[in-house]
Enzyme design. Structure first.
Site, PDB file in Angstrom:
ATOM      1  N   LYS A   1       7.098  23.209 -14.146  1.00 23.74           N
ATOM      2  CA  LYS A   1       6.327  22.024 -13.764  1.00 23.74           C
ATOM      3  C   LYS A   1       5.975  22.055 -12.272  1.00 23.74           C
ATOM      4  CE  LYS A   1       5.311  17.353 -14.340  1.00 23.74           C
ATOM      5  NZ  LYS A   1       5.451  16.160 -15.119  1.00 23.74           N
TER       6      LYS A   1
ATOM      7  N   LYS B   1       3.297  11.337 -11.234  1.00 22.13           N
ATOM      8  CA  LYS B   1       2.509  10.440 -12.094  1.00 22.13           C
ATOM      9  C   LYS B   1       3.254   9.117 -12.212  1.00 22.13           C
ATOM     10  CE  LYS B   1      -0.301  13.330 -15.080  1.00 22.13           C
ATOM     11  NZ  LYS B   1      -0.550  13.810 -16.444  1.00 22.13           N
TER      12      LYS B   1
ATOM     13  N   GLU C   1       9.626  17.807 -25.040  1.00 23.40           N
ATOM     14  CA  GLU C   1       8.968  18.290 -23.812  1.00 23.40           C
ATOM     15  C   GLU C   1       9.379  19.731 -23.507  1.00 23.40           C
ATOM     16  OE1 GLU C   1       6.588  16.723 -22.399  1.00 23.40           O
ATOM     17  OE2 GLU C   1       6.877  14.619 -22.956  1.00 23.40           O
TER      18      GLU C   1
ATOM     19  N   HIS D   1       0.113  15.845 -26.311  1.00 24.96           N
ATOM     20  CA  HIS D   1       0.170  14.473 -25.801  1.00 24.96           C
ATOM     21  C   HIS D   1      -1.086  13.650 -26.093  1.00 24.96           C
ATOM     22  CE1 HIS D   1       3.690  15.947 -23.799  1.00 24.96           C
ATOM     23  NE2 HIS D   1       3.896  14.825 -23.151  1.00 24.96           N
TER      24      HIS D   1
ATOM     25  N   GLU E   1      -4.506  16.705 -11.728  1.00 29.37           N
ATOM     26  CA  GLU E   1      -4.974  17.030 -13.076  1.00 29.37           C
ATOM     27  C   GLU E   1      -6.486  17.218 -13.172  1.00 29.37           C
ATOM     28  OE1 GLU E   1      -2.519  15.466 -16.407  1.00 29.37           O
ATOM     29  OE2 GLU E   1      -4.406  14.580 -17.039  1.00 29.37           O
TER      30      GLU E   1
ATOM     31  N   ASN F   1      -0.104  18.478 -21.032  1.00 26.89           N
ATOM     32  CA  ASN F   1      -0.402  17.472 -22.047  1.00 26.89           C
ATOM     33  C   ASN F   1      -0.557  18.055 -23.439  1.00 26.89           C
ATOM     34  OD1 ASN F   1      -0.765  14.527 -21.424  1.00 26.89           O
ATOM     35  ND2 ASN F   1      -1.587  15.497 -19.600  1.00 26.89           N
TER      36      ASN F   1
ATOM     37  N   ARG G   1       0.815  -1.240   0.000  1.00 26.22           N
ATOM     38  CA  ARG G   1       0.000   0.000   0.000  1.00 26.22           C
ATOM     39  C   ARG G   1       0.838   1.274   0.000  1.00 26.22           C
ATOM     40  NH1 ARG G   1      -3.857  -2.925   3.414  1.00 26.22           N
ATOM     41  NH2 ARG G   1      -5.387  -3.711   1.941  1.00 26.22           N
TER      42      ARG G   1
ATOM     43  N   HIS H   1       0.019  10.336 -27.526  1.00 25.68           N
ATOM     44  CA  HIS H   1      -0.174   9.011 -26.917  1.00 25.68           C
ATOM     45  C   HIS H   1      -0.896   8.065 -27.873  1.00 25.68           C
ATOM     46  CE1 HIS H   1       0.250  10.572 -22.504  1.00 25.68           C
ATOM     47  NE2 HIS H   1       1.407  10.333 -23.073  1.00 25.68           N
TER      48      HIS H   1
ATOM     49  N   HIS I   1       8.547   8.749 -27.787  1.00 30.11           N
ATOM     50  CA  HIS I   1       7.583   9.662 -27.170  1.00 30.11           C
ATOM     51  C   HIS I   1       7.769  11.079 -27.730  1.00 30.11           C
ATOM     52  CE1 HIS I   1       4.912  11.191 -24.097  1.00 30.11           C
ATOM     53  NE2 HIS I   1       5.822  12.065 -23.722  1.00 30.11           N
TER      54      HIS I   1
ATOM     55  N   ARG J   1      -3.294  21.220 -14.672  1.00 32.31           N
ATOM     56  CA  ARG J   1      -2.187  20.311 -15.022  1.00 32.31           C
ATOM     57  C   ARG J   1      -2.333  19.747 -16.439  1.00 32.31           C
ATOM     58  NH1 ARG J   1       0.795  15.728 -11.278  1.00 32.31           N
ATOM     59  NH2 ARG J   1       2.189  15.003 -12.920  1.00 32.31           N
TER      60      ARG J   1
HETATM   61  N1  GLY Z   1       3.830  14.747 -18.139  1.00 28.45           N
HETATM   62  C1  GLY Z   1       2.629  15.410 -17.819  1.00 28.45           C
HETATM   63  C2  GLY Z   1       2.348  15.529 -16.371  1.00 28.45           C
HETATM   64  O1  GLY Z   1       3.157  15.170 -15.542  1.00 28.45           O
HETATM   65  O2  GLY Z   1       1.276  15.960 -16.003  1.00 28.45           O
END
Ligand code: GLY
Length: 369
Positions: free
Chosen positions: A230, A146, A188, A251, A240, A248, A124, A255, A267, A244
């Site tokens: 960031k 993330k 990025e 992205h 998010e 993206n 956990r 993705h 990527h 946040r």
């Molecule tokens: N790479 C996008 C984020 O961390 O939200």
């Protein structure tokens, strides 16, 4: 050289530091001793990074009297699965790793996401320290908590938000970075230069990849700026809910492209194509002016070579498939896909009104290129 603080609203208990310092890898044992994150450490890394940095890190930890274990899995995005996570977890159980121990995620985005996922679920949750070794992981993936693995339906669809205890960035590690990894990182960095006002766009415009690889001070400055952007975004919206999402940009389509190409596209290339796509949609919808689109396009082309993959996607059939994959995007809410739409350089908008037809309408602009 630089310390950036990530702060959350509810108090200091989950706040952490991003440390950026050349040769920091050598100081990790002393850092861990000072901060006492855990009794013992499990270094999780991949087969490539293990040889470059994993074995020596373990040696240095041992020399400093810190007990550690080195767990390695084969390198590559294809390994970012539940099955790899399970193998790592079983090894940790055999070693009787407990909640007083911690993981060091030593590697690029795949290692960070996977090791973070293991840390967040093992008994956990045990502590994790992120030690990114690629430019992409330094400027993005290692920060913000993330974690995730890929599943059949798409990338990162299983995962958690789980903040690390610290992010330890040693830019000197970039001396061993393969060339496609530079592209990943710069895709990025270009993203950051568009989503918010900063000196980044001008800085990237004024230099080239070859130059920045050798100008360490400038590169370190770029890494610090990205980490600051960031840190500020995730401090305001950790999970998010809205803000946040701007991280993206490019992205959502990116993705889906990675899924479409079965992860044979990097990527960075996928995100670069994704940014070009959404820019074209924004121009079609009168949200971005053609001049800004051209300036962004030029910058992307300068740092990321997308031509091989772009040649393969501009047909209606492929577009339909990509749209289908986007239905599984994590930014889908109430069946609507959220896109990060550029309005100008340094300003983006989060929108959920883009339709499949808007997406298909981009096709002619690419074919005529
Ligand atoms: N790479 C996008 C984020 O961390 O939200």
């Amino acid at each position: 050289m630089a310390t950036i603080q990530v702060r959350f609203n509810e108090g200091a208990s989950r706040d952490y530091k991003i440390e950026i310092k050349p040769n920091l890898i050598k100081e990790i044992p002393a850092y861990l001793k000072k901060h006492q994150f855990a009794d013992r450490y499990v270094i999780i890394t991949d087969s490539k990074v293990s040889k470059l940095y994993g074995q020596s890190l373990q040696k240095n930890l041992t020399a400093s009297g810190i007990k550690s274990f080195l767990l390695t899995f084969p390198a590559g995005e294809k390994q970012k699965t539940l099955s790899t996570a399970e193998k790592l977890i079983n090894k940790m159980l055999k070693l009787q790793i407990s909640r007083s121990d911690a993981i060091i995620a030593l590697g690029g985005g795949v290692v960070g996401d996977l090791a973070g996922f293991v840390a967040s679920t093992y008994m956990r949750g045990i502590r994790v320290i992120q030690a990114p070794t690629t430019l992409l992981a330094m400027v993005d993936a290692s920060i913000g908590g993330k974690t995730g693995v890929n599943v059949d339906a798409g990338k990162n669809l299983l995962g958690t938000f789980y903040q690390p205890q610290a992010v330890l960035i040693d830019p000197n590690m970039l001396k061993t970075l393969p060339s496609d990894e530079w592209e990943n990182g710069f895709a990025e960095i270009i993203k950051y230069s568009i989503i918010t006002k900063s000196p980044l766009f001008r800085l990237l415009n004024g230099h080239s990849l070859a130059e920045l690889k050798t100008k360490k001070n400038l590169l370190n400055k770029i890494i610090i700026q990205c980490c600051q952007i960031k840190a500020s975004i995730i401090s305001k919206d950790e999970t998010e809910n809205e803000l946040r999402m701007v991280l993206n940009y490019g992205h959502t389509i990116g993705h889906a492209l990675e899924k479409y190409f079965n992860y044979s596209i990097s990527h960075g290339k996928a995100v670069a194509i994704g940014m070009k796509f959404i820019n074209s949609m924004a121009v079609n919808l009168d949200q971005l002016n053609k001049n800004d689109q051209n300036r962004i396009q030029k910058l992307i082309s300068k740092y990321v070579n997308t031509s091989k993959f772009e040649q393969k996607i501009h047909t209606k059939k492929v577009y339909q498939k990509i749209w289908h994959y986007m239905q599984n995007d994590k930014k889908v809410r109430k069946s609507k896909i959220y896109f990060i739409v550029p309005k100008s350089i340094g300003h983006v908008d989060i929108q959920n009104t883009i339709t499949k037809q808007n997406f298909l309408d981009v096709l002619p602009s690419f074919i005529n290129e």
